[in-house]
Design a protein around this motif. Sequence first.
Motif, PDB file in Angstrom:
ATOM      1  N   THR A 292       5.685  12.783  14.828  1.00  0.00           N
ATOM      2  CA  THR A 292       6.015  14.167  14.472  1.00  0.00           C
ATOM      3  C   THR A 292       5.059  15.144  15.154  1.00  0.00           C
TER       4      THR A 292
ATOM      5  N   LEU B 274      12.773  14.695  16.882  1.00  0.00           N
ATOM      6  CA  LEU B 274      11.786  15.172  15.912  1.00  0.00           C
ATOM      7  C   LEU B 274      12.442  15.332  14.540  1.00  0.00           C
TER       8      LEU B 274
ATOM      9  N   THR C 215      13.019  11.959  13.144  1.00  0.00           N
ATOM     10  CA  THR C 215      11.751  11.343  12.739  1.00  0.00           C
ATOM     11  C   THR C 215      11.322  11.851  11.372  1.00  0.00           C
ATOM     12  N   GLN C 216      11.528  13.131  11.109  1.00  0.00           N
ATOM     13  CA  GLN C 216      11.193  13.673   9.790  1.00  0.00           C
ATOM     14  C   GLN C 216      12.046  13.010   8.710  1.00  0.00           C
TER      15      GLN C 216
END
Length: 163
Positions: free
Chosen positions: A25, A48, A51-52
């Motif tokens: 992140t 991103l 990924t969160q």
Amino acid sequence: MNIKSANELFVRLLSEANSGEKQMTRALPKMARAAHDPKLVDAFKEHLEETQGQLERIEKAADSIPEIRVKRIKCYAMESLIEEGQELIESTEKGPVRDAGMIGAAQKVEHFEIAAYGTLCELAEQLGYTKAKEILAETLKEEKAADDKLSKLAKADVNRKAG
């Protein structure tokens, strides 16, 4: 941490995955800024967001098992992969060659994550953590899709421009 059981191994690997995703992140915004090709910039920004969500899934997977708690363990493998990517960024000018290198660096990360989540899914199944396996399998599927997306981007555009 002295690992004596498959359950302890699962906790260790889940904790490492958590650390790795947190590191990503922080790395992905830098990668997006360093990229030249707009499609690659978008791919890093989209990953991103994924990924969160993957971090949230790790928490859900841990929460689905009452006796599991994610530990504060650093994933040194991810740290090294990110560092390698950063060195590549610093040693190339912004443009197609850097982009081609960044795709390769990002795919190394994806392949590592595919291995990590594949192992976690198998351990979860062996340990009877059905809900955790389902949750982690979603992330495994996303990581494979991200790798495929990077391959297609490299083949269709980026590598040719680096040429």
